[in-house]
Write an enzyme that holds these catalytic residues in place. Structure first.
Site, PDB file in Angstrom:
ATOM      1  N   ARG A  71       1.080  -6.175  12.578  1.00  0.00           N
ATOM      2  CA  ARG A  71       0.450  -5.554  13.733  1.00  0.00           C
ATOM      3  C   ARG A  71       0.310  -6.553  14.887  1.00  0.00           C
ATOM      4  O   ARG A  71       0.374  -6.173  16.056  1.00  0.00           O
ATOM      5  CB  ARG A  71      -0.908  -4.971  13.344  1.00  0.00           C
ATOM      6  CG  ARG A  71      -0.774  -3.786  12.406  1.00  0.00           C
ATOM      7  CD  ARG A  71      -2.044  -2.994  12.259  1.00  0.00           C
ATOM      8  NE  ARG A  71      -1.830  -1.827  11.395  1.00  0.00           N
ATOM      9  CZ  ARG A  71      -2.639  -0.787  11.311  1.00  0.00           C
ATOM     10  NH1 ARG A  71      -3.737  -0.752  12.051  1.00  0.00           N
ATOM     11  NH2 ARG A  71      -2.360   0.225  10.512  1.00  0.00           N
ATOM     12  N   ARG A  89       0.841  -1.198   0.000  1.00  0.00           N
ATOM     13  CA  ARG A  89       0.000   0.000   0.000  1.00  0.00           C
ATOM     14  C   ARG A  89       0.874   1.245   0.000  1.00  0.00           C
ATOM     15  O   ARG A  89       1.871   1.315   0.722  1.00  0.00           O
ATOM     16  CB  ARG A  89      -0.930   0.017   1.219  1.00  0.00           C
ATOM     17  CG  ARG A  89      -1.962  -1.105   1.184  1.00  0.00           C
ATOM     18  CD  ARG A  89      -2.921  -1.052   2.343  1.00  0.00           C
ATOM     19  NE  ARG A  89      -3.794  -2.219   2.334  1.00  0.00           N
ATOM     20  CZ  ARG A  89      -4.651  -2.530   3.294  1.00  0.00           C
ATOM     21  NH1 ARG A  89      -4.763  -1.744   4.352  1.00  0.00           N
ATOM     22  NH2 ARG A  89      -5.408  -3.604   3.200  1.00  0.00           N
ATOM     23  N   GLU A 103      -6.409  -0.910  15.619  1.00  0.00           N
ATOM     24  CA  GLU A 103      -7.026  -1.870  14.703  1.00  0.00           C
ATOM     25  C   GLU A 103      -6.026  -2.939  14.277  1.00  0.00           C
ATOM     26  O   GLU A 103      -4.881  -2.638  13.918  1.00  0.00           O
ATOM     27  CB  GLU A 103      -7.541  -1.140  13.460  1.00  0.00           C
ATOM     28  CG  GLU A 103      -8.176  -2.071  12.427  1.00  0.00           C
ATOM     29  CD  GLU A 103      -8.116  -1.525  11.010  1.00  0.00           C
ATOM     30  OE1 GLU A 103      -8.103  -2.353  10.075  1.00  0.00           O
ATOM     31  OE2 GLU A 103      -8.064  -0.294  10.842  1.00  0.00           O
ATOM     32  N   SER A 112     -10.165  -6.052  10.227  1.00  0.00           N
ATOM     33  CA  SER A 112     -11.391  -5.413   9.778  1.00  0.00           C
ATOM     34  C   SER A 112     -12.154  -6.433   8.953  1.00  0.00           C
ATOM     35  O   SER A 112     -11.628  -6.961   7.973  1.00  0.00           O
ATOM     36  CB  SER A 112     -11.071  -4.172   8.941  1.00  0.00           C
ATOM     37  OG  SER A 112     -12.218  -3.405   8.696  1.00  0.00           O
ATOM     38  N   ARG A 167       2.413   0.860  10.328  1.00  0.00           N
ATOM     39  CA  ARG A 167       1.907   1.214   8.994  1.00  0.00           C
ATOM     40  C   ARG A 167       3.058   1.158   7.989  1.00  0.00           C
ATOM     41  O   ARG A 167       3.853   2.082   7.878  1.00  0.00           O
ATOM     42  CB  ARG A 167       1.274   2.604   9.036  1.00  0.00           C
ATOM     43  CG  ARG A 167       0.397   2.932   7.826  1.00  0.00           C
ATOM     44  CD  ARG A 167      -0.224   4.308   7.974  1.00  0.00           C
ATOM     45  NE  ARG A 167      -1.115   4.385   9.108  1.00  0.00           N
ATOM     46  CZ  ARG A 167      -2.413   4.042   9.095  1.00  0.00           C
ATOM     47  NH1 ARG A 167      -2.946   3.606   7.980  1.00  0.00           N
ATOM     48  NH2 ARG A 167      -3.146   4.145  10.177  1.00  0.00           N
TER      49      ARG A 167
END
Length: 427
Positions: A391, A261, A348, A351, A276
């Site tokens: 994560r 990403r 988070e 999801s 991230r």
């Protein structure tokens, strides 16, 4: 992608649902384009019909010796042949414009999704586990993980910001986590393990609602392939343009892949540490189901992700996202947020979303209803993380940190760690 009949039948209701997501009304613009395209289609069909009629009439006129009429009909056919390509091109352009406009409209939320503008409107559904207590001040992973093999400097040297080089037992722990996740999802929850491509074509990205709206969030190669932002793209698009048999549903797929990403919209956020990254690994869950089963499948998928956290002993909470915080293609989303003691906050880590038939319409993925020859329905698609490996690694580092700077390895990972029970600082 939305069924345009929903907009035709209830434009006010459609706009009202969009407003719940903070989106501007679109029905008037969509219906105007639709009416223009339909009028042009009608005009083109009439021209085609008249051309066919006139062509047949030429033969009849010639057979009756009426050369004057035959010549007039020939001239009419010639004129139609000249004007019809322009009509066809205009119809094509209008159809593409309408399709593009529809493709940029977000999905509509389910009725039970809470109203809200941003993450402040999310609703806590449940909390699991006890937050660890320490007899020392817990640190953020970025402050002590480098001594354990999380090398931010080399990652930046090689590739720039948001890249990390893992070494030694840190790399092994990362690998162990991915293997543990994929094993749990296949053995305990019945997902079929896949090894999909991480380079895909436009059609796969479009079908899973990543294009055209989110092109800047992904990496594109020089030969017009895309590096997947998540294997949701590859797994979901595996049923693109297919007519499935009802007996094959549900289809449950999982993959452990690299993901990429650009993080174009996250400038300034999580610039420290491993939270991230531009390149990361994730265990993805995808389900393709009948419409009447999608809500139950959503609960099942979310539970499959929760069990990873519970097996690792990581405290977390389950959040129902509000209308303003859901992803573009979702009708309903649960986020799982893991506790990070170094940050003193939940973050988070998974999801899980039900997209309804939104992606299926874009991909043209349907199934034959058993016993009804002509009845075909769009499938419903769901996707979720089970989990984001990086994560989860951060969560273990922070929750299992020791006063001496070491990190204990969760018992569930013992079979994958070859006897390593603790990550020790390297001088």
């Amino acid at each position: 992608m939305h069924d345009i009949r929903l907009i035709r039948d209830d434009p006010e209701g459609f706009d009202a649902n969009l407003a719940r997501r903070g989106a501007d009304p679109v029905s008037a613009q969509i219906l105007s384009l639709d009416e223009e395209r339909r009028a042009l289609t009608t005009k083109l069909q009439e021209a085609q019909s008249r051309r066919n009629e006139a062509s047949k009439a030429i033969g009849m006129a010639m057979g009756q010796g009426d050369k004057e009429k035959a010549e007039a009909l020939k001239a009419e056919v010639a004129e139609l042949k000249q004007t019809m390509p322009a009509l066809e091109e205009n119809e094509r352009k209008l159809g593409a414009k309408l399709q593009d406009r529809l493709a940029r409209i977000p999905n509509l939320p389910f009725d039970d999704v809470p109203q809200g503008d941003d993450e402040e409107g999310n609703v806590e559904i449940s909390v699991w586990g006890e937050k660890p207590s320490f007899d020392f001040e817990p640190k953020e992973h970025a402050d002590f993980a480098p001594s354990l093999g999380m090398d931010f400097e080399t990652g930046t040297l090689l590739s720039g910001a948001r890249f990390t080089f893992l070494r030694g037992d840190m790399a092994r722990l990362h690998r162990a986590l991915g293997q543990f996740m994929i094993d749990l999802q296949t053995r305990a929850h019945g997902y079929t393990e896949c090894m999909p491509p991480v380079l895909v074509k436009d059609e796969a990205m479009y079908g899973t609602d990543k294009l055209p709206k989110f092109a800047e969030d992904s990496f594109r190669t020089t030969d017009d392939h895309w590096l997947i932002p998540t294997s949701e793209v590859s797994l979901t698009a595996s049923v693109m343009d297919q007519m499935l048999d009802e007996s094959t549903l549900p289809i449950r797929l999982t993959a452990l892949t690299q993901c990429f990403r650009s993080e174009a919209g996250s400038a300034g956020r999580d610039t420290r540490g491993f939270i991230r990254q531009h390149q990361f690994e994730k265990c993805e869950l995808v389900s393709i189901v009948k419409p009447e089963n999608s809500e139950a499948e959503h609960e099942r998928m979310t539970r499959a992700a929760e069990e990873v956290l519970e097996a690792l002993g990581l405290p977390y909470r389950k959040m129902l996202l509000c209308t303003g915080d859901m992803g573009f293609g979702a009708r309903k989303t649960y986020d799982l947020e893991v506790w990070l003691p170094g940050q003193g906050a939940y973050r988070e880590i998974s999801s899980c979303s039900n997209t309804g038939d939104f992606q299926a319409r874009r991909m043209n993925s349907r199934y034959k209803v058993t016993g009804e020859k002509k009845r075909k329905e769009f499938v419903h698609t769901l996707n979720g993380s089970g989990l984001a490996v990086g994560r989860t690694l951060v969560a273990i580092i922070e929750n299992y940190q020791q006063a001496d700077g070491s990190v204990a390895v969760p018992e569930a990972l013992a079979p994958y760690m070859g006897g390593v029970t603790k990550l020790e600082p390297v001088s």
